[in-house]
Design an enzyme around this catalytic site. Structure first.
Site, PDB file in Angstrom:
ATOM      1  N   CYS A 269     -19.281   2.156   8.115  1.00  0.00           N
ATOM      2  CA  CYS A 269     -18.543   1.486   9.181  1.00  0.00           C
ATOM      3  C   CYS A 269     -17.285   2.310   9.412  1.00  0.00           C
ATOM      4  CB  CYS A 269     -18.189   0.061   8.758  1.00  0.00           C
ATOM      5  SG  CYS A 269     -17.146  -0.832   9.945  1.00  0.00           S
TER       6      CYS A 269
ATOM      7  N   ARG B  66     -18.070  -2.597  17.464  1.00  0.00           N
ATOM      8  CA  ARG B  66     -17.331  -3.830  17.235  1.00  0.00           C
ATOM      9  C   ARG B  66     -16.048  -3.871  18.056  1.00  0.00           C
ATOM     10  NH1 ARG B  66     -16.610  -4.236  11.614  1.00  0.00           N
ATOM     11  NH2 ARG B  66     -18.638  -5.244  11.578  1.00  0.00           N
TER      12      ARG B  66
ATOM     13  N   CYS C  29       0.833  -1.205   0.000  1.00  0.00           N
ATOM     14  CA  CYS C  29       0.000   0.000   0.000  1.00  0.00           C
ATOM     15  C   CYS C  29       0.867   1.255   0.000  1.00  0.00           C
ATOM     16  CB  CYS C  29      -0.917  -0.005   1.214  1.00  0.00           C
ATOM     17  SG  CYS C  29      -2.061   1.400   1.241  1.00  0.00           S
TER      18      CYS C  29
ATOM     19  N   CYS D 216     -16.651  -9.170   5.278  1.00  0.00           N
ATOM     20  CA  CYS D 216     -15.915  -7.935   5.026  1.00  0.00           C
ATOM     21  C   CYS D 216     -14.685  -8.249   4.185  1.00  0.00           C
ATOM     22  CB  CYS D 216     -15.495  -7.298   6.349  1.00  0.00           C
ATOM     23  SG  CYS D 216     -16.878  -7.025   7.474  1.00  0.00           S
TER      24      CYS D 216
ATOM     25  N   CYS E 297       0.463   4.737   6.839  1.00  0.00           N
ATOM     26  CA  CYS E 297      -0.190   4.536   8.138  1.00  0.00           C
ATOM     27  C   CYS E 297       0.786   3.823   9.083  1.00  0.00           C
ATOM     28  CB  CYS E 297      -1.460   3.712   7.978  1.00  0.00           C
ATOM     29  SG  CYS E 297      -2.610   4.383   6.751  1.00  0.00           S
TER      30      CYS E 297
ATOM     31  N   CYS F  43       0.358   0.018  10.281  1.00  0.00           N
ATOM     32  CA  CYS F  43      -0.064  -1.010   9.337  1.00  0.00           C
ATOM     33  C   CYS F  43       1.080  -1.882   8.811  1.00  0.00           C
ATOM     34  CB  CYS F  43      -0.790  -0.365   8.160  1.00  0.00           C
ATOM     35  SG  CYS F  43      -1.593  -1.567   7.075  1.00  0.00           S
TER      36      CYS F  43
ATOM     37  N   CYS G 128     -19.430  -6.071   3.173  1.00  0.00           N
ATOM     38  CA  CYS G 128     -18.696  -4.885   3.593  1.00  0.00           C
ATOM     39  C   CYS G 128     -17.375  -4.862   2.825  1.00  0.00           C
ATOM     40  CB  CYS G 128     -18.438  -4.906   5.102  1.00  0.00           C
ATOM     41  SG  CYS G 128     -17.525  -3.459   5.717  1.00  0.00           S
TER      42      CYS G 128
END
Length: 325
Positions: free
Chosen positions: A191, A263, A56, A100, A60, A63, A131
């Site tokens: 979400c 969640r 990616c 998801c 972040c 991550c 999702c």
């Protein structure tokens, strides 16, 4: 104070006052609100699959999939549609009602949208809620996903607006909110939640929930993650979150967003059964099941089943779904 869809918005001061209530009073208030809107002993069971892992472009700091950090994770191509649907079928057989699918992208490319749409349609045809989490979306992309019948789109704000640049520099907090607005405008349920334990202060955690509660409509699903420090990532040496502080945040999320599914998400492998039990009492009513969450460990289904038996919890039944256009 009331939540975002009402006339009066939550303030940081009001939310902080609730957060700082004596622990028993806070949990009693959260559980009372929870019982008004949900079966207190039913927990939604979701399953998460990484349909495109690693590489990616975002930085972040938490991550494992960021190309900016030497986490040792190999990048993969987008998974084939048939395999995704086969995995969803197994998840359904294991008791999951929501599926998801996550891809490690800054945003999906147009060449990938046909496969993404096919995944949504295929999983929905199994009778499961769908999702996706694919990074930032344009209005046109959200419209395509809505037409395919996507039920939920996950796009976490991660932390407070003030602390955000300490964790991510390749996109802005405003970018996050813009994608959430595009999703809502297309008629897809939202979400959105965040991560605790990234070096933020208590004010940052509370501010994150206030931001979510004050959206034009509160997210239907609010994942609260406890950071899993990833070796090689920017936050590899982060200190653990105090368990009582974490439970307080679950309770506050329930109070600020009474009708949302809260969640208990990443980090459950480092939570004791007793801590998870307190989270359920505080208003958490959704978990991910299965051995992994994208690339991180998750308690196995046998462990979750044993915990549910001890606590007298049951899987939440799936609500009737509207047909896709």
């Amino acid at each position: 104070m009331s939540s975002g869809s009402d006339v009066t918005a939550w303030t940081l001061a009001a939310a902080t006052k609730i957060y700082n209530l004596p622990f028993n009073d806070l949990l009693f208030r959260a559980q009372s609100i929870h019982r008004t809107h949900f079966d207190p002993n039913a927990v939604q069971m979701s399953r998460l699959l990484s349909i495109k892992t690693g590489g990616c472009a975002e930085d972040c700091g938490y991550c494992s999939q960021s190309a900016h950090y030497p986490t040792g994770l190999k990048a993969s191509k987008l998974m084939e549609v048939e395999r995704v649907i086969a995995e969803a079928r197994k998840a359904k057989d294991g008791g999951a009602t929501r599926y998801c699918m996550g891809a490690a992208w800054r945003s999906p490319k147009e060449r990938d949208m046909e496969a993404i749409v096919a995944m949504v349609r295929g999983v929905r045809a199994l009778g499961m809620e769908t999702c996706m989490t694919l990074g930032m979306l344009s209005p046109a992309q959200t419209e395509r996903l809505a037409e395919a019948g996507l039920d939920y789109y996950n796009h976490n704000v991660d932390t407070s607006e003030r602390f955000y640049n300490e964790i991510i520099t390749t996109r802005t907090f405003a970018d996050r909110l813009e994608t959430l607005a595009n999703v809502r405008e297309a008629g897809i349920k939202v979400c959105a939640g965040g991560i605790l334990g990234m070096g933020e202060g208590v004010d940052d955690r509370i501010s994150m929930l206030v931001t979510l509660a004050n959206l034009p409509a509160a997210p239907e699903s609010v994942p609260i993650n406890m950071l899993i420090p990833i070796p090689g990532s920017k936050l590899a040496d982060s200190l653990p979150v105090d368990p009582i502080d974490f439970v307080r945040m679950i309770a506050l999320a329930r109070i600020l967003m009474p009708k949302s599914h809260v969640r208990l998400s990443a980090g459950r492998t480092d939570m004791s059964d007793e801590m998870q039990a307190l989270c359920f009492f505080a208003g958490a009513n959704s978990i991910f099941v299965g051995e992994t969450l994208l690339t991180a460990d998750n308690p196995g289904e046998h462990h979750d089943a044993a915990l549910f038996r001890r606590l007298g919890l049951k899987p939440m039944a799936l609500e009737p779904m509207e047909p896709a256009e």
